[in-house]
Every structure is written in structure tokens, then in C-alpha cells.
Scaffold this motif. Structure first.
Motif, PDB file in Angstrom:
ATOM      1  N   UNK A 188      29.785  37.369  37.055  1.00  0.00           N
ATOM      2  CA  UNK A 188      29.850  36.199  37.763  1.00  0.00           C
ATOM      3  C   UNK A 188      29.338  35.019  37.070  1.00  0.00           C
ATOM      4  N   UNK A 189      27.852  35.494  36.828  1.00  0.00           N
ATOM      5  CA  UNK A 189      27.541  34.808  35.700  1.00  0.00           C
ATOM      6  C   UNK A 189      27.757  34.166  34.487  1.00  0.00           C
ATOM      7  N   UNK A 190      28.018  35.920  33.748  1.00  0.00           N
ATOM      8  CA  UNK A 190      28.810  35.769  32.557  1.00  0.00           C
ATOM      9  C   UNK A 190      29.439  34.949  32.743  1.00  0.00           C
ATOM     10  N   UNK A 191      30.813  34.854  33.223  1.00  0.00           N
ATOM     11  CA  UNK A 191      31.618  33.795  33.394  1.00  0.00           C
ATOM     12  C   UNK A 191      31.577  32.155  33.548  1.00  0.00           C
ATOM     13  N   UNK A 192      30.369  32.249  33.609  1.00  0.00           N
ATOM     14  CA  UNK A 192      30.019  30.404  34.354  1.00  0.00           C
ATOM     15  C   UNK A 192      29.786  30.020  32.420  1.00  0.00           C
ATOM     16  N   UNK A 193      29.290  31.280  32.033  1.00  0.00           N
ATOM     17  CA  UNK A 193      28.769  30.927  30.793  1.00  0.00           C
ATOM     18  C   UNK A 193      30.191  30.563  29.756  1.00  0.00           C
ATOM     19  N   UNK A 194      31.259  30.817  30.160  1.00  0.00           N
ATOM     20  CA  UNK A 194      32.259  31.125  29.458  1.00  0.00           C
ATOM     21  C   UNK A 194      33.372  29.927  29.726  1.00  0.00           C
ATOM     22  N   UNK A 195      32.887  29.437  30.935  1.00  0.00           N
ATOM     23  CA  UNK A 195      33.834  28.548  31.686  1.00  0.00           C
ATOM     24  C   UNK A 195      33.153  27.218  32.213  1.00  0.00           C
ATOM     25  N   UNK A 196      32.200  26.298  31.448  1.00  0.00           N
ATOM     26  CA  UNK A 196      31.727  25.552  31.557  1.00  0.00           C
ATOM     27  C   UNK A 196      32.315  24.524  32.391  1.00  0.00           C
ATOM     28  N   UNK A 197      33.346  24.309  30.961  1.00  0.00           N
ATOM     29  CA  UNK A 197      34.079  23.497  31.311  1.00  0.00           C
ATOM     30  C   UNK A 197      35.158  22.660  32.963  1.00  0.00           C
ATOM     31  N   UNK A 198      35.066  24.554  32.809  1.00  0.00           N
ATOM     32  CA  UNK A 198      35.780  24.616  33.949  1.00  0.00           C
ATOM     33  C   UNK A 198      35.018  24.435  35.942  1.00  0.00           C
ATOM     34  N   UNK A 199      34.246  24.944  35.617  1.00  0.00           N
ATOM     35  CA  UNK A 199      33.061  24.959  37.118  1.00  0.00           C
ATOM     36  C   UNK A 199      32.630  23.712  37.200  1.00  0.00           C
ATOM     37  N   UNK A 200      32.397  23.000  36.219  1.00  0.00           N
ATOM     38  CA  UNK A 200      31.557  22.328  36.933  1.00  0.00           C
ATOM     39  C   UNK A 200      31.280  20.811  37.017  1.00  0.00           C
ATOM     40  N   UNK A 201      33.051  20.642  36.244  1.00  0.00           N
ATOM     41  CA  UNK A 201      34.016  19.487  37.269  1.00  0.00           C
ATOM     42  C   UNK A 201      34.487  19.360  38.309  1.00  0.00           C
ATOM     43  N   UNK A 202      34.181  21.064  38.938  1.00  0.00           N
ATOM     44  CA  UNK A 202      34.312  20.575  40.076  1.00  0.00           C
ATOM     45  C   UNK A 202      34.357  20.911  41.379  1.00  0.00           C
ATOM     46  N   UNK A 203      34.340  20.144  43.344  1.00  0.00           N
ATOM     47  CA  UNK A 203      33.424  20.287  43.681  1.00  0.00           C
ATOM     48  C   UNK A 203      33.764  20.749  45.015  1.00  0.00           C
ATOM     49  N   UNK A 204      33.606  20.799  45.991  1.00  0.00           N
ATOM     50  CA  UNK A 204      33.907  20.801  47.910  1.00  0.00           C
ATOM     51  C   UNK A 204      34.385  22.552  46.626  1.00  0.00           C
ATOM     52  N   UNK A 205      36.145  22.679  47.848  1.00  0.00           N
ATOM     53  CA  UNK A 205      36.702  24.434  48.076  1.00  0.00           C
ATOM     54  C   UNK A 205      37.755  23.654  48.757  1.00  0.00           C
ATOM     55  N   UNK A 206      39.095  24.950  48.506  1.00  0.00           N
ATOM     56  CA  UNK A 206      39.846  24.329  49.153  1.00  0.00           C
ATOM     57  C   UNK A 206      40.976  25.772  49.808  1.00  0.00           C
ATOM     58  N   UNK A 207      41.284  25.933  50.598  1.00  0.00           N
ATOM     59  CA  UNK A 207      41.709  27.189  50.950  1.00  0.00           C
ATOM     60  C   UNK A 207      42.914  27.380  49.835  1.00  0.00           C
ATOM     61  N   UNK A 208      42.963  29.214  50.615  1.00  0.00           N
ATOM     62  CA  UNK A 208      44.727  29.303  49.412  1.00  0.00           C
ATOM     63  C   UNK A 208      45.243  29.861  50.580  1.00  0.00           C
ATOM     64  N   UNK A 209      46.426  29.243  50.155  1.00  0.00           N
ATOM     65  CA  UNK A 209      47.799  29.972  50.968  1.00  0.00           C
ATOM     66  C   UNK A 209      47.908  31.723  51.438  1.00  0.00           C
ATOM     67  N   UNK A 210      47.419  31.708  52.313  1.00  0.00           N
ATOM     68  CA  UNK A 210      47.294  33.146  52.945  1.00  0.00           C
ATOM     69  C   UNK A 210      48.260  33.756  54.696  1.00  0.00           C
ATOM     70  N   UNK A 211      48.082  34.694  54.468  1.00  0.00           N
ATOM     71  CA  UNK A 211      49.477  35.584  55.438  1.00  0.00           C
ATOM     72  C   UNK A 211      48.678  36.310  56.209  1.00  0.00           C
ATOM     73  N   UNK A 212      48.533  35.796  57.418  1.00  0.00           N
ATOM     74  CA  UNK A 212      47.892  37.488  58.165  1.00  0.00           C
ATOM     75  C   UNK A 212      46.554  36.872  58.732  1.00  0.00           C
ATOM     76  N   UNK A 213      45.613  37.148  59.344  1.00  0.00           N
ATOM     77  CA  UNK A 213      44.115  36.320  59.958  1.00  0.00           C
ATOM     78  C   UNK A 213      43.404  36.685  59.102  1.00  0.00           C
ATOM     79  N   UNK A 214      42.194  35.556  59.215  1.00  0.00           N
ATOM     80  CA  UNK A 214      41.632  35.410  57.415  1.00  0.00           C
ATOM     81  C   UNK A 214      40.229  36.550  57.635  1.00  0.00           C
ATOM     82  N   UNK A 215      39.925  36.387  58.732  1.00  0.00           N
ATOM     83  CA  UNK A 215      38.597  37.336  59.299  1.00  0.00           C
ATOM     84  C   UNK A 215      38.708  38.485  60.261  1.00  0.00           C
ATOM     85  N   UNK A 216      39.350  38.839  60.144  1.00  0.00           N
ATOM     86  CA  UNK A 216      39.459  40.475  61.175  1.00  0.00           C
ATOM     87  C   UNK A 216      38.138  41.833  60.680  1.00  0.00           C
TER      88      UNK A 216
END
Lengths: 427, 546, 234
Positions: free
Chosen positions: A268-296
């Protein structure tokens, strides 16, 4: 015969394997099974895969590809035996088609990266429309997992399917306490299992990842699964989560924590180096389309030696002081040392944990010391967080556990600007 | 007066299946007849076939295409007279073409005089010739074959106030084979035709002759005993004549109809046919190899009859549910194409009129162990008309040329027994014998060629078969062997080019000779033999050690 | 008498003048040499600095921990240190060459010695520097490994590794310089031997516990406290 003429550097696929792929030909579904000495469990897994394909995808052309890291036991024979061919007919009377189960051994010892590389290369060559990878030790696997993993790819224009499991509440502590919240805060999507052993992806994603991943560099050798997920996150491929069933890794050999940390957090740390422009501009988070219970969660009580965790944390903070000094800010280090002084009062707060994680990430980026050492130095600190988690959730219900994790995730998201400041070196 | 004295002639035969009504009309009444058929014998001889199987031509109300017979000893007036038939038989034999006719043992038409008598009163002497019962609850475990039209195997007779038994349509009452008089009479009928010179019978609906409580009333030992008796009598009085069984059963059940070589000479291999179509669609040889592996070996003098299409629907009784669903989805998406448990379509439309696939399927038909049957019209790639009811869509007039009624009849088109195919793809303007005769590359010319190649080597009809299992599952390969003649057939079931490595170690040193062009292929060495095949391509090789 | 005095004086002054006249060009040459030497040394320094910057030498030494070491000793950064060293060595070389031009007795010999010693000095410094880097890197690796393997006295292990490597590199450096070879060797042998003995004792005494724990775990598992390993992190 020029069988051995290809060096491993030139191609991940041996001539013999290529010959087998030629015979398989174009397929609709490819199931990859990376193995290494898994004879005890791989038979069950492959039979379940086969049953799943027969039951849910009888008309599709499918192949099971086993990428083996040099097993000395019967692993590869067990995989091959699951083929449905016209040669041994009693087994496969209900199957419409031939199902090839082929096995190849990549050179150079076990390496999850090479296994996935082999599977992806095969998927590309066979023009598989959808691929799934299953772990050879998933003893709870059911045929219906195949449907769960592959259906979203076929029906809902999703390019990546990650799993959800029913797990014990103290299983996957690193995922719950660091990997999931970190990935979620950085990339803005709530992928519960960013380092899955079962997952499925479309051919488009496979080909894209195959061509861009630095397979031959050190960074590309390990943690390839999480790399694939991070790539999909970075490039905004549509992702879905599917609840599969029970998953427990406790039956198997204890995981080497340092190795696990390298594979996941290091990647993950290594990916931050490569993808700086992608992650640095995002804030908050959104859920993914999920089928079934999220946390059982499985709440059955188990005995845990928390004392040992504590000791290793406290000793780590003390002994590693010179190393931590170069990674962490003085304030954070001081707070850690203060916390590590007394077991009874010890509480690794979410804020401190997030601050620590972000400072590690930034130090990794700035390469203050050898990057591998930075990742290793995080291990004892994680133990401290795990200790707190175990203490807090000793009698917690599933909801309480979830609420705790959600709170940690929120902290990670809120403190993301800190990471950006640290990243630029303004702090 | 058989053309040659070889007792095993049926093993080398190429059979042409035709209905008199559909082939050629000589008297402009819109219905084909024996005189017309006789006129076309030259065409059949040129095609290369060695036997004709005629569908029922007896007097009949024609409610089941002639399988409902009202008089076993005569010809339906529309088709001509007994003399016309005898003349046709003579002309066929002159051309070395044998003639097989239908014998419907199981049932008669309800218009047959026997049934009229039988139902007239309960104490009529012919009452016992049919199966009567007070209740419709007998033989409950017996399945209903024509699911789309029949609700029960029993039908109520309002005249004599009892139920009568019928396995097919209710207008086809089953004869009672427990009655010795019935058995004797049926043999006398067969004798009648054998004496006239026919070379064999196709016995219709054999498994259903006898009924017993507590069974499914199929394949009963009593039924086998009746067939054995008929065979023994025929062998004694008419040696060299042949019995062909129509029994839509699994190969292991069918096996019993060969007995120890003392029942049928031949039987249709029903389960193989749908699997050939399935293998082609799946691009996977598994269905074909699997069913042939399950096919038991049969006595030396016996032979399987293989076919791609016939006058009935492409039957899907002998497949699993999953396979049937697949076949429906792939070959009969339109519900109108389905009938009972099958698909009522001809060969060319089933294969999307793809010449390569038609050739491949015929190539497999002609090279697998058995005697091939060609359904009339399939040699020129005729189409069908699913809007004609029942199975009449595949029984339209033969297309001889692009002219009036396609050369079938000079009657007014509205007087024809069925409208000819007129659509722009399969219509008589496009698909007809005359236009195909003109070109060497036409399907008809190709069919002549392949029949000729097949007939050149007895190994096709009589040889053993051994599958090769190359790792490429899209390639079906087998070796046929008879004495020191060896043939290798390699079929690519896929729509794309394929490479295949064949394990021919045991034929090391042989040279491969491609049988159509007689070109030499490389000698077999130690390494796997590598072949490349184009889409739907097949090869026949003769292996020669020189 | 005056005449003789004057004559002598004249002679002497003539001699001085001729001596000075003889010496002046040499002085000039020396001055030129010193000046040119300074320029060359300065150029060398700049070139080296840019090369080191290009190759990110600072990063390298930082990874290895040399930077922190220098910081502790209140020394400038490693790039600065190296370039200055090169500058001074080059300039001193030119100064000495200039001095020898002056023809001062015995100077020639010293200068020869100096130039003969230079490569050795560089090699020794090189060995010593990389010894420091290696010591820092490996001691940290050992420390992390020990901590993560839950070994007791990890810091000691780290320090031991560092000490051994430094002692070793110092010994190699001196050997390179050709100074007191035997003394250094003996000293090294003593330190190394002592360390090994210490380690052997430590492991022997401490290992008893470790071995007991291992055996217990091996044969008496079940009712054991070691459940933490069974928690999977992933």
C-alpha cells in the motif's frame, strides 16, 4: 526438442504449459488456484470449483489453472485429477463439456506474484472473459462461491469482485485495524477485504494490470493481489463485493506477521508513491455495491494471550527507539513511549494509531531509512493496536465491533490532510 | 432376387430414406408415386446410394403419415398399384439398389378391418387381436410418447364400452401380441412382401409390442421372443434379408435387440445423433466420445444405423435434461421448431446452412462405425417449413429443378400434398438437383464424392473403431481398422483453426494418404503427429506402410 | 680594508642578488603552482559535488545511517565532507609540489612519500566509510529482526553487530594504510574473541530457557498459553 530454451526472464509460461494452453483454447471462465504444498486441502477446493462450474456455468467453456510454487506433495496431481475429460467418463456424466484442469510450476520458488502473473498471462492468452482466483486452503468453499464471484462480472458490468466472509471477530486483525481503514481513507472506496484470497476480475482489468504491473521489479514480486485491488481502485474500475461464506485461516500454519506486513502495508505504501495524483485528490469514502451481509462475525469466545502482545509492543517501542526516532515525529514517539509505560493504563487511541500510520507512510515516501526497515518497524506498534482492539472488544457484539471499526475508519478519513502535509514535508 | 449374394451387404450399405409421396409425381395429381420414384432411380444410382428405405406406402387414413395402416397387403391408391411397386423393385434391383420397406408391427389404424371387427362386439373372434380393458388404470407405469397430443395410453371405445390400448395416437390401437393368431398373421404379411422381392424391413416401434403389468411395457423379454421368432423364420425362408429395428432407447437397452445375432441385423443409434449436433455447438468432442464409449459391442453380424436427420423430429429423449435445454436453446430457440421431445428441422437449417458444418457432419456420419442413412433432400441441403403442422415441415416435395413445382409434379401448385419450399434461402429456385448437378463444388457433387470414397473401402462399414484422445478437446479423432486396412479420421468441431497433436506411436512408419485428394502427408515418426485443421475441417487418411 | 669590506659586501650582495635572482623564478613557479592547484582543486570539488548530488549520495548515506553519525559528530553532510576532503588533498598536493620546486632540502622526499601514501589513504577512508554504512544498516536490520522475533535484548544484538562490523572495517582500514598491522590484528582478534565468548555464554545460559520453552511447546501443546499465533492478521 527445444523445451528448455526459454529462460524464465523471457516468459512466465513454460513451453509445456503453453502447449497445454493451446489445447484448452479460448475459454469463457478461468479459475486460478495458486498452490504450494497444499495436498491436504486443494482436492476439496478444486472439487468445489468444479461442482460450481458444472452447476452454475454448465455451458461456459472453463478451465482451472493451477500455478504451483514447486510443491513436493501430490498437489498438482490432485488438481489435474479434477479434469472432466472424455477419458474417464464415470465422473463427469452430467457435464456438457470437457473441463481442463491444468497445472504448471513456475520457477524460482514460491512467490504469490509469479503465481498471479502466470494466471493472468494464461487468462490473456486464452481470452478468458472472466477470471476468479481461489485459495487452495479455503476448506469452507462451496460450489456457490463460483456463482457469487463470477455472476457480477457477467451480469452487472463490474470488473472486480472482492469477497466478504463470515469470520471470527478476532480474525484478520491487521485487515480490520489497518489495511481496510487505510485503503478506504486513501482511495475512497469501502473494500472490506483489500487483500483477498478469493476474488474475480474481468478480462479487461486482467489485461490492463498484466501490462502495467512491474512484475520483474522487487516491488512487484509480493503482495500482487492487493496491488490488483489498488490498481482497480486507483483507476476507478467498477467494483462489487459479494458475501461468500465462512472463512477461517486459523486452522493453518501461523502467518509470519512481518511477511504479512510487507505484502500488504508495504505494497500500500509503495502504491501511494505511484498513485499520488489519484489518492491525494479524494476525500471521504463511498460504499460498494454489495450482495449479502457486509460483516458477519463469529463471536465464539477464544483464548488469546494478550499479555504477550503487550510485552512485544512495549519491548518494541523501547528497543526500537533509535529506529522509530528517524521515522516518527518526536511528539508521536513521545506519546507512544508514554503509552507503552504501563500496561494497566495502556490504550492505543485511534488518533495516535492513525497519526503513527500516516507518519510511517510519509517516512516511507521520503525514504528516511531503508523502506523495508520502515515496514518492519511498524510490526511491534501494530501489536499494541491489536492488544487494544482485543481488550476493547473482549465482550463486544458484532454491532459493537463494527461500530469500533467504523470509528477508526472515520478517524483515518478525517486525518487524511495530515498525511498530505507530511507527504509534502511541510510538517 | 438380391443384387449380390453377400450376406453382410447391409454393413457396406449407404441407405437413402424417402417417402414415395414426396419424391416425384408421375400422374400430375400432386402426390408422388412409384412410377415417379422409378423414374428417379438413375439419380439415386448416380448419387451412389446402395439401398432405399421406403416409408409406409400402404392404404391408410394418413393421420400419422402412413404409420396408421389400414391394409398391409396393398398400396395406397395415390402412390400407384402393386404392379407399379413391383416394377420399381425390379428397376432398383437392376441398378444394384436394395429396397427396404416399413413394417408397422405394433399397431394398425383404427380404420383397419381388424379393428372394425374387434370393436364391433366383445365376443367377436377378432376381439382378442387388440388390447382391451375395463379400466384405464392398467399398465400405469408406462410413459406417454406423444406428450403434446395424448393424455393417456388408453382410449375409450364407445361402441364396445371398453378401453383400448395405444402407445401412439389414439387412432392407432396396439395389436395384441399375446394372441398367436396375430403373430402368425404378421409373419404372413412379411412373407407376402419378401416373396415379392424386398430386401428387408424396418420394424417400427419395436419395444412396445407386449404389455405386462408392473413394468414400463418396453423392451420386455416377450417382445424379444417375438422378434427372434420372426428372424428365425426369415433366415430360414429368405436368407440375406435384413431386419432393422426402430427403438428409441439407450444403447445398453438397444443392445438386447441384437440378441446373440439372432434378432435384428441393424438398429438405429438414437442417442448418438443429438450428441453430434451438441458436440458441434459446444466445440467439444466430449458428448460424442462419451456416448460411443457407453455403446456396448454388438455381435459380428450386426450393425448400427447412423443418421443425421430423418422424417421425425430430432429426438431429444435420449439426453439429460441439461443437454436437452442446451439443444433447445442452441438449435430451436423458436418454440415452433420444437415438437414432443425434439426439434423438427432439417439438416441444413439446423446448421445455419453452413456448408462447412454440413460437410463435417456428413464426414462424421460416413466415417463412424455403422451404416449411414441419408434423408431425402439433405444431399442438396433442402430447407424446412416449420409452419406445416406436426413433422410435415421436413416432408415437403423434393426439389428437382427451379421450374414448375420444382420439377416434382406438373399438377397445379395448390393441388400438391404439401407446398414446396419457396423462401429465398432454401427455396426450390435456389436449392435444387439440376443446378447442383452442374457444378463440381455443389453439395450434391460433394455428397457423391464422399459416398464414393466411403464405398471404396469396406473398413468404413465393417472396421473396428478406436478413439484417439488428443489433448485438444475440439478435435475428434479415431482410427478405423479392418484387417490390414487402417483409416484415420480427424474432425475439427470448432469454428476456428486448430492445431492437434495425435499420438500415433503404434502406427510408426506409416505414411498418411489423404483420401479425397490422395495426397501424401508426412510419415509417422516418434513425435506426436501434428496436424492443423481449418474451421470445421475434417480429414480422412489411409495409413499405408510402404 | 674598506676596499676589501666593500668588495666583500659587493660580492655578498652580488651573490644574494644572484641567489635571489635564481630563487625568484622558482618562487614565481611555486606561486603559480599553488594558484593553479587551488583552481584545479576547486574544480575537482565542484565536479565531485555535482556527481555525488546526481547519484544521490546523501540519500545513500542517510539510509545507511552515516548522516546521523556525522550529525552526532557535528560534521557537515557526507557529500560536503567528501568534496572538502578531495579539495584539500588536491590542494595540499599542489602546495607540496610547489614547495619542492623551491628546492628546500629534504622536501622532495616528503613530497614523494605523500603522493605514494595518497591512494592508500583513499582506500582506507573508503573502507572505513562503507564499514560505517554497513554497520548502521545491518545493526538496524538485526535489531528489527530480533524485536519482531521476540528475542530478548535486541538492542544488544544490534549494538554487537554494529561493533563487530565497525571493528572489522577499522582493522581493514588500518591494514590498508599499512600501519601497525600486527597490533590492529591482535586487537581485533581480542575484541572478536571476547564478543564471541560473550555471545556463547549469553546464548548458552539464556538458551536453556529458550530450549525448555521450545520443547514444552513441541510436546505439551494443547493446554498452552501460546494462543496469540493462532490469530491470523489477514
Amino acid at each position: 526438442m527445444t523445451r528448455r530454451s526459454l529462460l524464465p526472464e523471457e516468459s512466465i509460461l513454460s513451453d509445456d504449459f503453453l502447449r497445454e494452453l493451446m489445447n484448452v483454447g479460448e475459454v469463457d471462465i478461468l479459475i486460478g488456484v495458486p498452490t504450494y504444498n497444499d495436498a491436504n486441502t486443494v482436492g476439496t477446493v478444486v472439487q468445489a470449483v468444479r461442482a460450481g462450474l458444472l452447476q452454475y456455468f454448465p455451458r461456459q467453456r472453463a478451465v482451472v489453472i493451477n500455478a504451483d510454487g514447486g510443491s513436493k506433495d501430490a498437489t498438482r496431481d490432485l488438481v489435474r485429477a479434477a479434469s472432466i475429460s472424455d477419458l474417464h467418463h464415470p465422473s463427469g456424466m452430467t457435464a456438457l463439456r470437457t473441463l481442463h484442469c491444468i497445472s504448471t510450476q513456475y520457477s524460482g520458488g514460491v512467490e504469490s506474484g509469479k503465481a498471479l502473473h502466470t494466471i493472468l498471462a494464461a487468462a490473456d492468452l486464452l481470452r478468458a472473459r472472466s477470471c476468479a482466483v481461489v485459495a487452495p486452503d479455503s476448506i469452507h468453499i462451496e460450489p456457490v462461491w463460483m456463482k457469487g464471484l463470477l455472476d457480477p462480472l457477467h451480469n452487472s458490468h463490474v470488473d472486480l469482485v472482492t469477497p466478504l466472509y463470515r469470520r471470527h471477530k478476532f480474525d484478520g486483525l491487521l485487515v480490520r485495524n489497518l489495511i481496510y481503514p487505510l485503503v478506504r481513507a486513501l482511495y475512497g472506496k469501502r473494500v472490506r477485504e483489500p487483500n483477498p484470497t478469493e476474488f474475480a476480475f474481468s478480462s479487461r482489468l486482467a489485461v490492463q494490470f498484466l501490462n502495467q504491473h512491474p512484475w520483474t521489479q522487487d516491488a512487484g514480486r509480493d503482495g500482487t493481489e492487493i496491488s490488483l485491488i489498488l490498481t482497480a481502485l486507483e483507476q476507478d474500475w467498477p467494483i462489487a463485493q459479494v458475501f461468500l461464506g465462512e472463512k477461517s485461516r486459523t486452522e493453518h500454519a501461523p502467518t509470519d506477521l512481518v511477511r504479512a506486513m510487507r505484502q500488504t502495508v508495504g505494497t500500500i505504501f509503495w502504491s501511494l508513491e505511484q498513485n499520488f495524483s489519484a489518492w491525494s485528490s479524494r476525500s471521504g469514502s463511498s460504499p460498494l455495491p454489495t450482495s449479502g451481509p457486509e460483516a458477519d462475525v463469529d463471536l465464539e469466545p477464544i483464548r488469546v494471550n494478550r499479555k504477550r502482545l503487550w510485552e512485544m509492543f512495549a519491548r518494541g517501542v523501547a528497543e526500537l527507539e533509535p529506529v522509530l526516532k528517524s521515522i516518527l515525529s518526536p511528539a508521536t514517539l513521545a506519546e507512544l513511549q508514554r503509552a507503552a509505560a504501563k500496561e494497566e493504563e495502556f490504550h492505543f487511541s485511534d488518533e495516535l494509531w492513525v497519526q503513527t500510520a500516516y507518519e510511517f507512510a510519509a517516512s516511507f515516501h521520503q525514504e528516511v531509512i531503508s523502506r523495508d526497515h520502515i515496514v518492519q518497524a511498524l510490526v511491534p506498534l501494530y501489536r499494541g493496536k491489536a492488544y487494544t482492539f482485543l481488550t476493547e472488544n473482549r465482550d463486544a457484539s458484532g454491532e459493537q465491533l463494527e461500530a469500533g471499526i467504523e470509528a477508526l475508519c472515520q478517524t483515518f478519513e478525517q486525518k487524511k490532510p495530515t498525511l498530505l502535509e507530511l507527504w509534502e514535508g511541510t510538517k | 432376387m438380391p443384387p449380390s449374394q453377400d450376406m453382410l451387404w447391409y454393413k457396406d450399405a449407404v441407405i437413402y430414406q424417402v417417402h414415395v409421396r414426396t419424391f416425384c409425381d408421375s400422374n400430375a395429381d400432386g402426390i408422388g408415386d412409384f412410377r415417379g420414384l422409378a423414374q428417379k432411380l438413375d439419380y439415386l444410382q448416380e448419387l451412389g446410394i446402395t439401398a432405399i428405405w421406403l416409408m409406409p406406402f400402404f392404404p391408410s387414413p394418413l393421420r400419422d403419415d402412413g404409420y396408421d395402416i389400414a391394409d398391409y397387403r396393398s398400396i395406397h391408391p395415390s402412390y400407384g398399384t402393386l404392379e407399379d411397386f413391383q416394377n420399381f423393385l425390379k428397376l432398383a434391383h437392376q441398378r444394384n439398389i436394395r429396397v427396404l420397406i416399413e413394417m408397422v408391427l405394433n399397431h394398425t389404424s383404427d380404420q383397419h378391418p381388424w379393428f372394425h371387427e374387434s370393436r364391433s362386439s366383445r365376443d367377436n373372434p377378432k376381439r382378442d387381436w387388440y388390447v382391451w380393458s375395463e379400466s384405464d388404470a392398467k399398465y400405469r407405469e408406462t410413459r406417454i410418447i406423444f406428450l403434446d397430443t395424448e393424455l393417456s395410453n388408453w382410449a375409450w371405445d364407445p361402441v364396445s364400452k371398453q378401453y383400448y390400448w395405444h402407445r401412439f395416437f389414439s387412432h392407432q390401437p396396439d395389436l395384441n401380441y399375446d394372441n398367436p393368431a396375430v403373430r402368425e398373421e404378421m409373419w404372413n404379411i412379411m412373407k407376402f412382401w419378401l416373396e415379392m422381392g424386398v430386401d428387408g424391413f424396418r420394424l417400427d416401434a419395436v419395444p412396445y409390442l407386449v404389455e405386462r403389468e408392473g413394468t414400463n411395457c418396453e423392451n420386455l423379454p416377450e417382445t424379444h421372443a417375438i422378434v427372434k421368432d420372426l428372424r428365425a423364420r426369415m433366415d430360414r425362408e429368405f436368407p440375406g434379408c435384413m431386419l432393422l429395428a426402430e427403438a428409441n432407447q439407450w444403447p445398453t437397452d438397444l443392445r438386447h435387440y441384437f440378441g446373440n445375432g439372432d434378432e435384428f441385423h441393424m438398429a438405429f443409434h438414437f442417442p448418438l445423433m443429438p450428441r453430434m449436433f451438441m458436440g458441434l455447438k459446444l466445440e467439444d468432442r466430449k458428448p460424442i466420445t462419451e456416448i460411443l464409449q457407453q455403446t456396448p459391442s454388438i455381435p459380428d453380424a450386426c450393425q448400427w444405423c447412423l443418421f443425421l436427420r430423418n422424417h421425425d423430429e430430432l429426438t431429444l429423449e435420449m439426453v439429460t435434461d441439461m443437454e436437452r435445454d442446451y439443444m433447445y436453446d442452441e438449435y430451436a430457440r423458436d418454440k415452433g421448431m420444437r415438437l414432443n421431445m425434439g426439434i423438427r428441422r432439417r439438416l441444413a437449417p439446423l446448421l445455419d446452412n453452413d456448408r462447412r458444418r454440413i460437410e463435417l457432419m456428413n464426414g462424421m456420419l460416413m466415417s463412424m462405425p455403422g451404416t449411414p442413412i441419408i434423408y431425402y433432400g439433405d444431399e442438396i441441403g433442402m430447407g424446412d417449413n416449420v409452419h406445416l403442422g406436426d413433422r410435415n415441415g421436413v416432408r415437403t416435395p423434393m426439389q428437382w429443378d427451379g421450374g414448375w413445382n420444382g420439377g416434382f409434379s406438373t399438377a397445379d401448385p395448390e393441388n400438391l400434398y404439401a407446398p414446396p419450399i419457396l423462401n429465398p434461402v432454401y427455396g426450390l429456385q435456389v436449392v435444387n438437383v439440376q443446378s447442383q448437378k452442374r457444378f463440381d463444388h455443389s453439395l450434391l457433387s460433394w455428397m457423391k464424392r464422399i459416398i464414393q470414397v466411403r464405398k471404396s473401402m469396406p473398413v468404413f462399414g465393417r472396421g473396428s473403431m478406436e478413439f484417439l484422445y488428443p489433448a485438444n478437446h475440439r478435435v475428434l479423432a479415431y482410427v478405423r481398422k479392418l484387417g490390414n486396412e487402417t483409416i484415420l479420421a480427424v474432425n475439427n468441431l470448432a469454428s476456428s483453426a486448430q492445431a492437434v497433436e495425435l499420438d500415433l506411436k503404434s502406427y510408426k512408419g506409416n505414411i498418411l494418404i489423404e483420401m479425397f485428394g490422395r495426397n501424401i502427408f508426412p510419415r509417422v515418426g516418434d513425435l506426436p503427429y501434428l496436424l492443423t485443421l481449418g474451421p470445421y475441417q475434417f480429414y480422412w487418411f489411409r495409413l499405408r506402410k510402404i | 680594508m674598506w676596499q676589501k669590506f666593500i668588495n666583500d659586501l659587493m660580492l655578498a650582495s652580488q651573490e644574494i642578488i644572484s641567489e635571489v635572482a635564481k630563487f625568484l623564478p622558482r618562487l614565481l613557479v611555486m606561486l603559480v603552482l599553488v594558484l593553479v592547484g587551488y583552481v584545479i582543486a576547486y574544480l575537482l570539488k565542484s565536479v565531485l559535488r555535482s556527481i555525488l548530488r546526481l547519484t544521490k549520495f546523501d540519500k545513500l548515506s542517510e539510509h545507511a545511517g552515516a548522516t546521523q553519525l556525522l550529525n552526532k559528530a557535528a560534521l557537515p553532510s557526507s557529500t560536503e565532507l567528501l568534496t572538502r576532503l578531495v579539495f584539500w588533498v588536491a590542494w595540499i598536493g599542489f602546495l607540496l609540489a610547489g614547495a619542492s620546486v623551491l628546492g628546500i632540502g629534504g622536501m622532495q622526499e616528503h613530497v614523494g612519500h605523500f603522493f605514494g601514501f595518497l591512494p592508500r589513504l583513499f582506500a582506507a577512508l573508503f573502507v572505513f566509510f562503507f564499514g560505517l554504512l554497513a554497520a548502521s544498516f545491518f545493526s538496524r536490520a538485526a535489531l528489527l529482526a530480533a524485536v519482531n522475533a521476540d528475542l530478548p535484548s535486541s538492542r544488544l544484538i544490534g549494538i554487537t553487530v554494529r561493533t563487530v562490523i565497525i571493528v572489522f572495517s577499522v582493522a581493514m582500514g588500518f591494514e590498508e594504510l599499512g600501519l601497525a598491522e600486527h597490533t590492529v590484528l591482535v586487537a581485533f582478534a581480542i575484541v572478536f574473541g571476547a564478543l564471541m565468548l560473550g555471545l556463547a555464554l549469553a546464548f548458552g545460559l539464556g538458551g536453556r530457557d529458550l530450549a525448555r520453552k521450545y520443547l514444552e511447546r513441541r510436546f505439551l501443546h494443547g493446554e498452552n498459553e501460546e494462543r496469540e499465533d493462532e490469530l491470523s492478521p489477514l
